[in-house]
Enzyme design. Structure first.
Site: not given
Length: 257
Positions: A17, A19, A66, A69, A144, A202
């Site tokens: 991942d 971010d 995760g 938007r 994202s 995370d």
């Protein structure tokens, strides 16, 4: 797949991942979501289950971390019992549709980036360099659409084999986490089967996606000071939980600093 001894051979590739794992951007995303939701909550008072402000820790991890938007906005609104029309993809930032709320978050995130550049976690650069020295290909995955630009600005992209981000998800019609589609596509690009690949995440939704995709190893990363997400990561399916990426590389691939 077994090695010569009793211990299974380590994964042939890894999907990470972005971010909160590779770059320190999760807090910026969380703050942007808080700006978007809290600015709308007073106007939703007549239809919200409660008017409590968005919690940039608990609500962020539970509903939006995760996810894309749109999916993140929809999940939080559903949890509060707030019904809004979907809206159109080109809608302006606002509070009257799900896409308008998502656009508010995007606007807040872009504003934040102007004053707070995103950097890579120190252990992330070390871990990616160690994986490269071991000839273990690594992919970064993110819901994202900013992921490629942020990884490049943080100098992390040069250590990666490939990146799969929100632009790819939109173009290929890949569902967001907890669906494993993003991870499965990344493993395909790396040329490995899911069972021969590790996922490092995370986000709870990301850990769940790794398990649903039947990846050989799912590693949770808990960067909180008091390790408050460790148990939740395990409950969602993480085989192993670490506090930094070098701990993961040492435990799984046996590579020290």
């Amino acid at each position: 797949m077994k090695g010569h001894g009793a211990r299974p051979a380590p994964p042939r590739a890894v999907v990470l991942d972005t971010d909160g794992v590779l770059i320190d951007s999760a807090a910026v995303h969380a703050a942007a979501w808080k700006t978007a939701f809290d600015g709308c909550l007073p106007g939703w008072a007549d239809r919200a289950g409660n008017g409590e402000p968005f919690d940039a820790d608990a609500d962020y991890r539970r509903y939006v971390d995760g996810r894309s938007r749109y999916e993140g906005a929809a999940a939080f609104l559903a949890a509060r019992g707030i019904r809004l029309p979907a809206g159109t993809p080109d809608g302006r930032p606002g509070c009257d549709t799900v896409r308008a709320v998502a656009a508010r978050k995007e606007q807040a995130f872009r504003d934040a980036l102007r004053v707070r550049p995103v950097t890579a976690f120190r252990d992330a650069s070390r871990a990616l360099a160690a994986l490269r020295s071991l000839s273990v290909p690594a992919a970064a995955v993110s819901a994202s659409r900013h992921a490629r630009a942020l990884l490049a600005s943080a100098g992390t992209d040069r250590l990666l084999t490939t990146v799969v981000d929100g632009e790819d998800a939109a173009g290929l019609g890949l569902a967001g986490k907890p669906d494993p589609a993003l991870f499965l596509h990344a493993a395909h690009v790396l040329g490995v089967r899911p069972q021969d690949c590790a996922v490092v995440e995370d986000a709870l939704a990301g850990v769940l996606a790794g398990r649903r995709g039947r990846f050989g190893l799912v590693v949770g990363v808990d960067r909180t000071p008091d390790r408050r997400t460790t148990e939740a990561l395990r409950e969602h399916g993480a085989h192993l939980v670490v506090t930094d990426l070098m701990e993961c590389v040492e435990a799984v691939w046996g590579a020290g600093p």
